[in-house]
Scaffold this motif. Sequence first.
Motif, short mmCIF file in Angstrom:
data_model
loop_
_atom_site.label_atom_id
_atom_site.label_comp_id
_atom_site.label_asym_id
_atom_site.label_seq_id
_atom_site.Cartn_x
_atom_site.Cartn_y
_atom_site.Cartn_z
N MET A 36 0.85 -1.19 0.00
CA MET A 36 0.00 0.00 0.00
C MET A 36 0.89 1.24 0.00
N ARG A 37 0.53 2.21 -0.82
CA ARG A 37 1.25 3.48 -0.88
C ARG A 37 0.38 4.54 -0.22
N VAL A 38 0.95 5.24 0.76
CA VAL A 38 0.16 6.17 1.57
C VAL A 38 0.81 7.55 1.54
N LEU A 86 3.05 2.46 9.78
CA LEU A 86 2.86 2.15 8.37
C LEU A 86 4.16 1.65 7.75
N HIS A 98 4.62 -0.78 4.37
CA HIS A 98 3.95 0.09 3.40
C HIS A 98 4.89 1.22 2.98
N GLU A 99 4.64 1.75 1.78
CA GLU A 99 5.43 2.86 1.27
C GLU A 99 4.71 4.16 1.61
N VAL A 100 5.42 5.09 2.24
CA VAL A 100 4.79 6.31 2.74
C VAL A 100 5.58 7.52 2.27
N PRO A 103 -0.45 7.45 -4.68
CA PRO A 103 -0.83 6.71 -3.47
C PRO A 103 -2.15 5.96 -3.64
N ASP A 104 -2.32 4.96 -2.76
CA ASP A 104 -3.59 4.24 -2.68
C ASP A 104 -4.50 4.85 -1.62
N VAL A 158 -3.23 0.31 11.44
CA VAL A 158 -2.72 0.16 10.08
C VAL A 158 -3.47 -0.95 9.34
N ALA A 166 -5.53 -0.62 5.78
CA ALA A 166 -5.30 -1.45 4.59
C ALA A 166 -6.60 -2.03 4.05
#
Length: 381
Positions: free
Chosen positions: A1-3, A24, A29-31, A110-111, A374, A378
């Motif tokens: 997940m990209r946040v 995250l 996850h990628e933030v 981002p998602d 988190v 998701a």
Amino acid sequence: MRVLCTAVPGSGLFLPTVPLVWALLAAGHEVLLLNNGDGARAAAGAGLPVVDPLPERDLWAEFVAAVAGMIKDGQMTKAGVARKPDRGGFAWFGEQMIDGMLPVARAFRPDLVITTAEQAAGRLLAADLGVPLVEQGIRLGWAGLDEHVVSSRREAAEYLEPTRRRLGLPDVPVNPVASIDVRPPSMGGLATDTQFLMRYVPYNESRVVPAWVTQPPTRPRVCVTLGSVLPALGGVGALKAVLADLSTMDVEVLLALGDIDISELEPLPANVHALGWMPLGALMPTCATIVHHGGSATVATPLVHGVPQVSLPKFADQPMNAKLMADRGVGLTVSEPEEVAAALAQVLEQPKFRDTAAEVRDEIAAQPSPAEVVGRLAELV
């Protein structure tokens, strides 16, 4: 997940968001954070990936300077609160930052977008990207669908409507798809299908803590702080009388006023140690109580550690936070500096304050951790 995460750059409005970003990242996850000035530098200092969309300006410094000018010019309400500009409030930050935010957000793809209520640009970003918007609550006074925050969202959306139209962005509902509430249930925290309770985890930046501060004191240790905004507005002088009164008590005082000039408070009483900027979470384990201004993060941090409080609130949401704390029985709130010493003596001497603070501490510890939240986030994606 990209946040993608964003907030207003003021320390009290951004630093409480950091633990969720850590969670995250720890979950894989990628933030990416979008913030400005000291907020961006604080994010980098916390080890977070961050972009400043407006590096040529320091918006928080401009905002505080404007408020200071309003106070100097006597533009105050009867409640002692500086009047907001004709157009502005916190939505001003989103207006100033959105042009720089959009290209970075579009490239990141981002998602999910996570924002605070104060940073209304998050709504525009989520609309442009077509992804869910989650609002991260950072205050004790309101969250989720509370009347105050809902009306604030509407006002911010109206303020940013010309900006939305100028940029050709799609419109979306004012309220987010979900919100995060860090209040303990006994102080207003509410869990629903779209409102996630989360344990408040203090973060006030990192500093090297003196070893002696971690050791049990030989007499009651009292932390005194005014947060980050009040000292910048010249509100330190009121502490001179407070410290003089505390010098007559058998206590040890830790003065945490940030990296500012405190010469007007000198000479400091013999029982006062000036620590500069120090994370409150590192001081609370050995403190018997804390005296503060009523800032949301400053009230929440001692709650986490079960430390009773005395509050001297001045403006913004400080009176509300102080009242919530006092109504819960965790401490006392006073209106004048001359009342602090008597309130402090009462809080130190009466076990009911320590007992209630311990109840709230245990209540907070039982709330879902950022790592657990988190997983809920998701599911939205």
